[in-house]
Design an enzyme around this catalytic site. Structure first.
Site, PDB file in Angstrom:
ATOM      1  N   ASP A 149      42.294  52.236  28.633  1.00 44.32           N
ATOM      2  CA  ASP A 149      40.881  52.518  28.332  1.00 44.32           C
ATOM      3  C   ASP A 149      40.722  52.718  26.829  1.00 44.32           C
ATOM      4  OD1 ASP A 149      38.277  53.441  28.219  1.00 44.32           O
ATOM      5  OD2 ASP A 149      38.810  55.460  28.923  1.00 44.32           O
ATOM      6  N   ASN A 153      37.584  52.819  25.180  1.00 47.24           N
ATOM      7  CA  ASN A 153      36.310  53.404  24.734  1.00 47.24           C
ATOM      8  C   ASN A 153      35.975  54.702  25.456  1.00 47.24           C
ATOM      9  OD1 ASN A 153      35.813  52.264  27.176  1.00 47.24           O
ATOM     10  ND2 ASN A 153      33.786  51.485  26.631  1.00 47.24           N
ATOM     11  N   ASP A 186      35.814  55.937  28.520  1.00 50.62           N
ATOM     12  CA  ASP A 186      34.943  56.146  29.679  1.00 50.62           C
ATOM     13  C   ASP A 186      35.768  56.317  30.961  1.00 50.62           C
ATOM     14  OD1 ASP A 186      35.841  53.587  30.066  1.00 50.62           O
ATOM     15  OD2 ASP A 186      33.869  52.663  30.273  1.00 50.62           O
ATOM     16  N   ASP A 201      39.865  48.511  30.160  1.00 52.14           N
ATOM     17  CA  ASP A 201      38.935  47.483  29.693  1.00 52.14           C
ATOM     18  C   ASP A 201      39.668  46.300  29.054  1.00 52.14           C
ATOM     19  OD1 ASP A 201      39.468  48.687  27.059  1.00 52.14           O
ATOM     20  OD2 ASP A 201      38.102  50.264  27.755  1.00 52.14           O
ATOM     21  N   ASP A 231      41.669  36.027  38.467  1.00 53.46           N
ATOM     22  CA  ASP A 231      41.616  36.185  39.912  1.00 53.46           C
ATOM     23  C   ASP A 231      40.330  35.512  40.375  1.00 53.46           C
ATOM     24  OD1 ASP A 231      41.967  37.283  42.557  1.00 53.46           O
ATOM     25  OD2 ASP A 231      43.060  38.940  41.628  1.00 53.46           O
ATOM     26  N   ASP A 282      42.303  34.512  45.619  1.00 48.22           N
ATOM     27  CA  ASP A 282      42.271  35.633  46.550  1.00 48.22           C
ATOM     28  C   ASP A 282      42.051  35.164  47.990  1.00 48.22           C
ATOM     29  OD1 ASP A 282      41.971  38.594  46.981  1.00 48.22           O
ATOM     30  OD2 ASP A 282      40.036  37.950  47.743  1.00 48.22           O
ATOM     31  N   GLU A 340      46.863  33.532  47.457  1.00 47.58           N
ATOM     32  CA  GLU A 340      47.279  34.670  48.284  1.00 47.58           C
ATOM     33  C   GLU A 340      47.137  34.263  49.749  1.00 47.58           C
ATOM     34  OE1 GLU A 340      46.198  39.333  49.173  1.00 47.58           O
ATOM     35  OE2 GLU A 340      44.614  37.843  49.000  1.00 47.58           O
ATOM     36  N   HIS A 357      48.699  45.079  43.507  1.00 52.74           N
ATOM     37  CA  HIS A 357      47.691  46.154  43.632  1.00 52.74           C
ATOM     38  C   HIS A 357      47.372  46.515  45.081  1.00 52.74           C
ATOM     39  CE1 HIS A 357      45.644  42.468  44.321  1.00 52.74           C
ATOM     40  NE2 HIS A 357      44.568  43.103  44.721  1.00 52.74           N
ATOM     41  N   ASP A 358      47.930  45.801  46.032  1.00 45.85           N
ATOM     42  CA  ASP A 358      47.709  46.121  47.450  1.00 45.85           C
ATOM     43  C   ASP A 358      48.938  46.756  48.091  1.00 45.85           C
ATOM     44  OD1 ASP A 358      45.169  44.902  47.407  1.00 45.85           O
ATOM     45  OD2 ASP A 358      46.017  42.940  47.898  1.00 45.85           O
TER      46      ASP A 358
HETATM   47  C1  GLC Z   1      43.047  40.409  48.682  1.00 40.45           C
HETATM   48  C2  GLC Z   1      43.114  41.336  47.498  1.00 40.45           C
HETATM   49  C3  GLC Z   1      42.667  42.679  47.951  1.00 40.45           C
HETATM   50  C4  GLC Z   1      41.241  42.575  48.429  1.00 40.45           C
HETATM   51  C5  GLC Z   1      41.107  41.515  49.522  1.00 40.45           C
HETATM   52  C6  GLC Z   1      39.682  41.176  49.781  1.00 40.45           C
HETATM   53  O1  GLC Z   1      43.908  40.773  49.687  1.00 40.45           O
HETATM   54  O2  GLC Z   1      44.394  41.342  46.970  1.00 40.45           O
HETATM   55  O3  GLC Z   1      42.794  43.652  46.950  1.00 40.45           O
HETATM   56  O4  GLC Z   1      40.820  43.806  48.925  1.00 40.45           O
HETATM   57  O5  GLC Z   1      41.740  40.316  49.159  1.00 40.45           O
HETATM   58  O6  GLC Z   1      39.151  40.486  48.696  1.00 40.45           O
HETATM   59 CA    CA Z   2      36.907  51.753  29.061  1.00 38.05          CA
END
Ligand code: GLC
Ligand code: CA
Length: 551
Positions: A20, A22, A24, A28, A97, A199, A255, A324-325
């Site tokens: 981050d 700035n 908040d 970013d 993405d 995705d 994915e 991230h999942d």
């Molecule tokens: C994919 C993404 C996930 C998202 C899902 C719906 O699995 O990695 O984070 O919630 O798609 O878009």
């Molecule tokens: Ca920020």
């Protein structure tokens, strides 16, 4: 060079939690630009950035309101151009993405589609009448909980959403809708992006006969058979490739949860590679909601061996433990405590000397363990909020029981801020971030690891340097060793010119060293142990990992 990705390392950035600049509390674009030298130094050739498009953030950007606009909180369009330019100057490619299966319910496309049965975009989403008894069109359950259909009073019909009600599925049977998406994809390519992570791409085609599925005492039927990896998805993707990705330099990574090897071989006609999830599903309890079980190492080997050998020279693998999942890998297969870094190094060795493109999720290079959650108020993910409604409000779990399970399994475990230093908020921000900071930041952070020669971070750097220098790793054949051994994971990578062996102990204690004699005179190329020779070794120490040249 085409196929640049075959010898590349890709780093995944969760922009909301990276840096981050700035104050908040939200990461970013400028934060990413500031850290490009850090990434370059790590050996990164490309960055995959999770969605930054305008979004109400019901699912942290995976609900796109406007595909052409960046979220204001991430920065301006100029900031993005600077990022692309600065990345390119360092030889780092930008992978965006791309969410093509669904949009946000606040996307003007959806709002128009929802307004009537006769509007110009009426078929851009998947609309159906309810059953005569007033129930939704099918009994499919949405991936984030509840029915996969939501009623829209304005239109008098239900719309399909594979994920949450805030993420209506686009209708890939509509040519106009597809053209609108293709145009958008070309627009981003013209802005200089080098690739896309697509995705939920295996969900584009649905069973258009809309049958009910078996429920087996559950309220809803499993939606996967009706929406995932269906044959027609390949037709849609071929069209996407032809009309939008015709420029062969654009990297595409799809994915594809629940994809089989056969699916992956088909996707190889349209995409450079996919993410499959079999190897990170082995510790998920099939029966207990949010439950975990321990991974059977022989099963893990069997699984990865299958992907390695069956895709060799026919398709290309992605290599990952985290995203991230997913929960953090040291919390799943390694150690969170004294052997944390050693296990993190071992896991990196095991994964990244296989054939494929390595993906590293931010913070994985430090061996960060799961962030723990002690109250519902500390959690953020939509899937987690639904879990409280479905499991705590109904009395299935107490709040403590669910939190304990979530701290091992949920998606928020790895979505907390990147740990840059030991200052308050870990150098991520100067104000309270949007989600809690992992409590381990005073000990685990970039600054500390940069300064220490034997840190996990420095090991990752050596690992990628070595990986890129070995022909065997890029194109060699994969040969699994000691298949039945329950504790170790070892394999060869062999070309006509040389062979390297990778040996990993997955246990937090010493184990028998299978086939030890084979390696007695081998040269050690990389190890997380202090030994300089494997002569006379009959055991491997806790989480030992070796990369050695045997011929
Ligand atoms: C994919 C993404 C996930 C998202 C899902 C719906 O699995 O990695 O984070 O919630 O798609 O878009
Ligand atoms: Ca920020």
């Amino acid at each position: 060079m085409s196929n640049w990705y075959k010898n590349a390392v890709i780093y995944q950035i969760y922009p909301q939690s990276f840096l981050d600049t700035n104050a908040d509390g939200i990461g970013d674009i400028n934060g990413i630009t500031q850290k490009l030298d850090y990434l370059k130094d790590l050996g990164v050739d490309g960055i995959w950035i999770c969605p930054m498009y305008d979004s109400p953030n019901r699912d942290n950007g995976y609900d796109v309101r406007n595909y052409y606009k960046l979220q204001e909180r991430y920065g301006s369009s100029d900031d993005f151009d600077v990022l692309v330019d600065q990345a390119h100057q360092r030889g780092i490619r930008i992978i965006m993405d791309l969410v093509l299966n669904h949009t946000s319910n606040e996307n003007p496309w959806f709002q128009e589609s929802a307004a009537s049965k006769t509007n110009a975009k009426s078929d851009w989403y998947i609309w159906r009448d309810g059953k005569p008894n007033g129930e939704p069109p099918t009994n499919w359950g949405a991936i984030f909980g509840g029915s996969a259909w939501t009623y829209c009073p304005e239109r008098g019909q239900y719309y399909l959403h594979t994920f949450s009600p805030y993420q209506p599925d686009l209708n890939w049977e509509s040519n106009e809708m597809k053209e609108a998406l293709f145009q958008m994809v070309r627009w981003w390519i013209d802005r200089g992006v080098d690739g896309f992570r697509l995705d939920a791409i295996n969900f584009l085609s649905k069973d258009l006969s809309f049958p009910d599925g078996p429920t087996e005492n559950r309220q809803y039927a499993d939606i996967y058979p009706f929406v995932a990896n269906r044959p027609k998805v390949h037709q849609y993707l071929a069209e996407l490739k032809r009309k939008a990705l015709y420029d062969g330099k654009i990297l595409t990574v799809g994915e594809a949860s629940s994809a089989t090897v056969a699916d992956a071989l088909s996707f190889a006609n349209e995409l450079d590679m996919i993410f499959q999830f079999e190897h990170v599903a082995l510790d998920i309890s099939p029966t207990v909601p949010w439950g975990a079980k321990s991974t059977d190492i022989t099963e893990l080997k069997r699984c990865l061996n299958k992907w390695q050998t069956q895709l060799h020279s026919r398709a290309w693998n992605s290599l990952f433990w985290e995203n991230h999942d997913q929960p953090r890998i040291v919390s799943r297969l390694g150690s969170e405590d004294a052997l944390r870094e050693k296990s993190a190094k071992m896991l990196a060795v095991c994964m990244y000397f296989m054939e494929g493109t390595p993906f590293v999720y931010q913070g994985q290079e430090l061996g960060i363990p799961n962030t723990k959650f002690y109250s519902k108020a500390e959690t953020r993910d939509i899937e987690v909020q639904n879990a409280f409604t479905q499991l705590v409000d109904t009395g299935y779990y107490t709040e403590e029981e669910l939190l304990e399970r979530l701290s091992r399994r949920c998606r928020d475990t790895g979505r907390t801020p990147m740990l840059w230093d030991n200052s308050e908020y870990a150098g991520f921000s100067t104000v309270q971030p949007w989600i809690k900071v992992n409590e381990r930041y005073p000990q685990i952070n970039v600054q500390e690891q940069e300064a220490r020669a034997d840190s996990c971070l420095n090991f990752y750097k050596s690992l990628f340097r070595l990986r890129k220098s070995l022909q065997e790793v890029c194109e060699g054949e994969f040969i699994l060793l000691d298949e039945q051994d329950p504790d170790t994971f070892s394999y060869l990578r062999r070309t006509g010119h040389g062979t390297i062996a990778v040996i990993c102990n997955f246990r937090p204690y010493a184990v028998q060293f299978p086939s030890a004699k084979l390696y007695a005179d081998a040269e050690i190329l990389l190890s997380n142990a202090e030994l300089t020779s494997l002569r006379n070794r009959n055991t491997l120490d806790a989480f030992d990992a070796y990369v050695i040249r045997i011929e």
